[in-house]
Design a protein around this motif. Structure first.
Motif, mmCIF file in Angstrom:
data_model
loop_
_atom_site.group_PDB
_atom_site.id
_atom_site.type_symbol
_atom_site.label_atom_id
_atom_site.label_comp_id
_atom_site.label_asym_id
_atom_site.label_seq_id
_atom_site.Cartn_x
_atom_site.Cartn_y
_atom_site.Cartn_z
ATOM 1 N N GLN A 972 33.726 39.318 35.963
ATOM 2 C CA GLN A 972 34.310 40.509 35.365
ATOM 3 C C GLN A 972 35.593 40.918 36.069
ATOM 4 O OE1 GLN A 972 32.561 40.566 32.283
ATOM 5 N NE2 GLN A 972 33.037 42.742 32.549
ATOM 6 N N ARG A 973 35.594 40.812 37.383
ATOM 7 C CA ARG A 973 36.774 41.249 38.121
ATOM 8 C C ARG A 973 37.952 40.282 37.956
ATOM 9 N NH1 ARG A 973 34.718 44.273 43.669
ATOM 10 N NH2 ARG A 973 33.755 46.020 42.555
ATOM 11 N N SER A 974 37.626 39.067 37.611
ATOM 12 C CA SER A 974 38.723 38.132 37.339
ATOM 13 C C SER A 974 39.319 38.352 35.957
ATOM 14 C CB SER A 974 38.210 36.692 37.459
ATOM 15 O OG SER A 974 37.253 36.426 36.438
ATOM 16 N N LEU A 975 38.576 39.003 35.066
ATOM 17 C CA LEU A 975 39.045 39.235 33.696
ATOM 18 C C LEU A 975 39.683 40.604 33.522
ATOM 19 C CD1 LEU A 975 36.001 37.796 31.687
ATOM 20 C CD2 LEU A 975 38.189 36.682 32.129
ATOM 21 N N ALA A 976 39.204 41.597 34.258
ATOM 22 C CA ALA A 976 39.726 42.947 34.045
ATOM 23 C C ALA A 976 39.704 43.717 35.352
ATOM 24 C CB ALA A 976 38.878 43.683 32.999
ATOM 25 N N ALA A 977 40.510 44.674 35.415
ATOM 26 C CA ALA A 977 40.570 45.547 36.589
ATOM 27 C C ALA A 977 40.441 46.987 36.100
ATOM 28 C CB ALA A 977 41.861 45.349 37.371
ATOM 29 N N GLY A 978 39.773 47.812 36.794
ATOM 30 C CA GLY A 978 39.592 49.207 36.378
ATOM 31 C C GLY A 978 39.623 50.127 37.564
#
Length: 982
Positions: A972-978
């Motif tokens: 998930q962290r490789s695909l999006a950052a929040g």
């Protein structure tokens, strides 16, 4: 002989009365004396007819049965009202008190009372039965059915709920005592319009429960008010409850003579306790509750009940048929206390017409009115009295001669009596004179037995009684006073002879005028042998002679009583049929004497396995039955309680028995069945089921417990097996944590909620819904919760060393029982210190149910952990307590919206509105908010539009094992950052 002694004194009185009547008739022949003589005859009641009464037949015998006891205001008022209203009616009245307020008699008690009454009155059959209140009426029906066929019955103090039953019985009439509760409530509400709650005090007596049933029916018309019933509590608990009431409450008092701990109170005593404790107005239903401090109400009086009963009896004496006499409804009179009206600010103008106002200060004319009336009566009567006294001088001598002749006859009967007769001072009860039989019965020498009132060492009550309550001087004086005030008394007394030996006597007391003084005459008869025979008959009838345990007859009687209680209170009970395994072998090898010793020892061990109030009975041979009462209302919980006792019995009987040099080993087979709840059945059905279950236990190998219901047995076994497996799983750490991701709006993983999972070697994956409640019930939640905290903190410490996982937070659910541990703060801090985890990454999830009890302690615990950096989230917010006053005081970081609101927020406007409100509330309080159970993008979008930017649910991921969770985070962290969760 007692009747003969009484009759000789009555003869003297009647002779004097006849002589006086004769003299009055002779004087009346003079025309100028007719008017004053007529006044004399009317004023004294001495008429010519009085003399002729000597030749009339004996008056009809009337037996008055009183449910309660002397000294109880309600009963005393009924009896005194009846006697006073009866007047000079020719009726031989006998009174028997059943004393059912001091205890809760069993059917066996009433059988004994019925046999006693039949013994006393069987030879001289009463002409009519009079019954005061329900227990006496039931006994009257038993006497009519078993001994006095179709005898007429008059009643008082009975509720209208029995009217149809009584009308169908025939040859019966009387007066009902029901309070018109709706009129009383309406009157009280009119006087106190600010009332919001109606409180009713009552005890568990039969009459009270009948009245409360009527109250509950009437309360259907008062749904705008809160209702509360205070019953089955100790007196201190009731006082505490009353002290917490306020001016918006109204307290209605019903009969309360026994509290939950068995303490007995008079009406006056219980009312005074309510007055002292209550912070709300007290409304009475009967005049016996009208004490200082009580506001008042529409009252039914015991005296009016007795007076009405007397009027019905007079109509019957005049030849009236009871079937033609109407059954009369009780009438209530409004009575209020002036001081209480002032205290509760009630205006006199609001009281209904005809109200009796008591304790109101009067003006000078009202104060002098009785005196003026008395003076007027004295002036009117003085002239007549002077004229009568002149004529009475001639009659006095003749009366004295007749009285002396009667006293001579009395002395002869006194000394010839076969009973021990003693004459007592009416005030001090000192023995003034005795007959010869008294000396023989009590064994006192002639020096101690007074021959006259100048005895050197007069005997006292203490000399001839056991002096142990209820046989003390105080009790004797009370009986003497009752004899002086209310007629003859008959009771049994534990006496003491000159050697100090105790024995039982039957005492009859009545008042006579002897030598011009009122004295109490006591006749005593030794009944020791009769009582011993009665006790032996009772023991043989109800107890096993070998073990002294209740026998089958007493067991079935108690079982019927327990079934009635279970049906009334929706409780359950259990029968355990216990049969010794291979008992015949002991009889055959060691002999019957050793077998009897074993049975006695088993009886003692079984009695030690149960609570006080439960029953252990022996049916015969080697068969015993244990009856458990007051079990949990839920069937499964009641079965679990019964199985616990069954296992305790097996364990207790499995220990060896030693009788001198003989040692025996024994076991038992136990069959269990439940009764009560909503099941209505006879007493034979549960006995049969328990017997069959016992044989099932024997067929499966003996020395075990078996339930009759195969399905219940299976459920109980499954629960027990699951508990065993759960304990083993805690000891061997068969659990693991799964992690459900918590996602920010942009898709970034902020952390996870740690969820407990159990995979059993044989059961496979066990649902948390199955083992978590069981862990709560058994206390295993404490070690299990500690393991979860240790595992979660250890994982946080490992993530701290991995850059891609170091910022993850971990939420851990904490149970209410775990959180309330005295050392919970120290436990959490110790785990954090040992694991090396950062406190700021640990978040404890609490449920709203924790706030219901001792919220101050909850806040203190949270603040102590918050000071070290531990965070808190309020789980399932909106489903429980939800008190905003406490919410703002809690050191929370986060609110979690329950999935019950998230599931239907797109289709249910109410759920959508609640979700919006919760999000706005969190923003106002400065808290982050997270929604659980998010399963669709539409749900997420709606929540995001309202300001909720953190989610948890199947839309993103299920709960994952550790390795899969870590892979999910990295992906998930490789695909999006929040944005990181603050």
């Amino acid at each position: 002989m007692r009747m003969r002694l009484q009759s000789c004194w009555l003869t003297a009185y009647d002779l004097a009365r006849a002589a006086l009547a004769d003299a009055c008739q002779q004087l009346a022949s003079k025309r100028w004396l007719r008017v004053p003589i007529l006044m004399l005859m009317l004023g004294t009641g001495f008429t010519a007819r009085a003399a002729s009464e000597l030749e009339l037949s004996p008056p009809p015998l009337a037996l008055l049965l009183v449910s309660y006891h002397q000294g109880l205001a309600w009963s005393d008022d009924q009896v005194s009202g009846f006697i006073k209203a009866l007047g000079d009616a020719r009726l031989d009245l006998r009174i028997e008190y059943l004393d059912t307020k001091h205890s809760r008699p069993s059917p066996a008690y009433f059988e004994q009372v019925e046999r006693l009454l039949i013994h006393k009155y069987g030879a001289t059959k009463p002409a009519i039965l009079l019954a005061s209140d329900d227990d006496a009426l039931d006994l009257a029906f038993q006497l009519r059915s078993h001994q006095f066929e179709n005898i007429p019955i008059l009643f008082s103090g009975i509720g209208r709920g029995r009217k149809a039953e009584l009308q169908a019985a025939g040859n019966i009439s009387g007066i009902f005592d029901d309070v018109d509760i709706s009129k009383n409530i309406d009157l009280a509400l009119k006087l106190r319009p600010q009332t919001r709650r109606l409180v009713f005090i009552h005890d568990q007596s039969r009459s009270s429960l009948s009245q409360i049933d009527s109250v509950r029916r009437e309360l259907r018309g008062y749904t705008q008010y809160q209702h509360e019933f205070l019953s089955d509590l100790s007196i201190s608990e009731l006082q505490q409850r009353l002290s917490r009431l306020g001016e918006q409450d109204l307290v209605f008092m019903f009969a309360f003579n026994r509290d939950a701990q068995g303490q007995v109170f008079s009406h006056e005593r219980s009312t005074d306790l309510w007055v002292a404790a209550s912070k709300a107005p007290l409304i009475a239903q009967w005049d016996i509750n009208m004490r200082p401090g009580v506001l008042g109400g529409r009252l039914v009086t015991g005296r009016a009940q007795g007076q009405t009963l007397a009027r019905l009896a007079q109509q019957w004496l005049q030849g009236g048929s009871l079937d033609k006499l109407p059954m009369i409804d009780g009438l209530g009179t409004p009575v209020f206390d002036f001081a209480a009206l002032q205290r509760w600010q009630v205006r006199e103008a609001d009281l209904p017409a005809g109200t009796l106002l008591i304790n109101k200060p009067s003006n000078w004319f009202d104060q002098l009115r009785p005196v003026l009336g008395l003076l007027l009566a004295i002036l009117i009567g003085a002239g007549s009295i002077i004229m009568m006294l002149l004529q009475l001088l001639r009659v006095k001598r003749r009366s004295q001669i007749a009285l002396q002749r009667s006293e001579s006859n009395y002395r002869e009967l006194f000394n010839a009596s076969s009973d021990a007769v003693s004459i007592h001072d009416i005030d001090s009860a000192t023995i003034l004179k005795t007959n010869q039989q008294f000396s023989a019965m009590y064994g006192f020498s002639s020096e101690r037995v007074p021959a006259n009132t100048l005895a050197a060492v007069p005997l006292q009550i203490e000399d001839i009684s056991s002096n142990q309550a209820p046989f003390t001087r105080t009790d004797a004086l009370a009986w003497f006073k009752a004899a002086a005030d209310g007629g003859a008394q008959l009771f049994e007394w534990q006496a003491k002879n000159a050697r100090g030996e105790l024995f039982w006597v039957e005492i009859s007391l009545h008042v006579e005028v002897i030598d011009g003084e009122r004295r109490v005459v006591a006749s005593a008869r030794d009944v020791t042998e009769r009582r011993a025979a009665q006790d032996e008959i009772r023991n043989l009838a109800f107890y096993d002679p070998l073990t002294r345990l209740p026998n089958r007859r007493l067991l079935l009687d108690r079982l019927k009583h327990s079934q009635d209680l279970c049906a009334r209170h929706q409780q359950r009970g259990a029968l355990l049929f216990v049969d010794l395994d291979h008992f015949k072998n002991i009889n055959d090898t060691a002999g019957h004497f050793q077998g009897d010793l074993l049975l006695q020892a088993v009886a003692l061990r079984l009695s030690a396995c149960v609570r006080e109030g439960d029953t252990v009975a022996r049916l015969g041979g080697d068969e015993f039955v244990v009856m458990l009462e007051d079990l949990h209302g839920d069937e499964l919980d009641a079965a679990s309680q019964a199985q616990t006792v069954g296992r305790k019995i097996l364990t207790t009987l499995d220990h060896r028995f030693e009788f001198g040099s003989q040692v025996h080993h024994s076991s038992a087979s136990v069959g269990v069945t439940l009764f009560g709840g909503s099941l209505i059945e006879g007493i034979d059905e549960p006995m049969k089921r328990a017997d069959l279950a016992m044989y099932q236990a024997k067929s499966e190998g003996r020395n075990m417990v078996r339930f009759f219901d195969p399905q219940m047995q299976s459920v109980v076994n499954q629960r027990a097996a699951l508990e065993t497996d759960l304990r083993e799983a805690v000891q061997t750490e068969q659990f693991e944590l799964h992690y459900q991701p918590q996602i920010a709006a942009g898709g970034r993983v902020l952390g996870a909620e740690a969820l407990l999972r159990w995979t059993h070697g044989r059961r496979g994956a066990v649902s948390p819904a199955d083992f978590i409640p069981l862990a709560e019930d058994t206390g295993l939640i404490l070690p299990l919760g500690t393991w979860v905290l240790e595992t979660a903190c250890a994982q946080l410490a490992l993530w701290a060393g991995q850059p891609e996982l170091t910022d993850l937070a971990l939420s851990v659910n904490v149970s209410a029982r775990q959180f309330r541990q005295v050392d919970f703060v120290e436990l959490v801090l110790d785990i954090l210190a040992r694991s090396g985890a950062r406190p700021g990454r640990l978040k404890l999830e609490l449920t709203e149910s924790m706030l219901v009890a001792d919220v101050e302690a909850v806040i203190a615990t949270m603040n102590a952990l918050k000071a070290h950096g531990v965070g808190f989230s309020l789980d399932d917010f909106g489903t429980g307590y939800s008190s905003l006053s406490y919410l703002k005081r809690l050191p929370l970081e986060q609110l979690k919206i329950d999935q019950g609101f998230v599931r239907d927020l797109l289709t249910d406007p109410n759920d959508a509105a609640i979700a919006k409100m919760l999000i706005a509330l969190a923003a106002t309080l400065g808290l982050t908010v997270i929604a659980e159970g998010v399963e669709t993008e539409a749900q997420r979008d709606f929540l995001a539009s309202q300001g909720c930017l953190c989610y948890q649910g199947y839309l993103f991921s299920r709960a994952l094992a550790l390795c899969r969770f870590e892979e999910f985070v990295k992906t998930q962290r490789s695909l999006a950052a929040g944005p990181a969760l603050a």
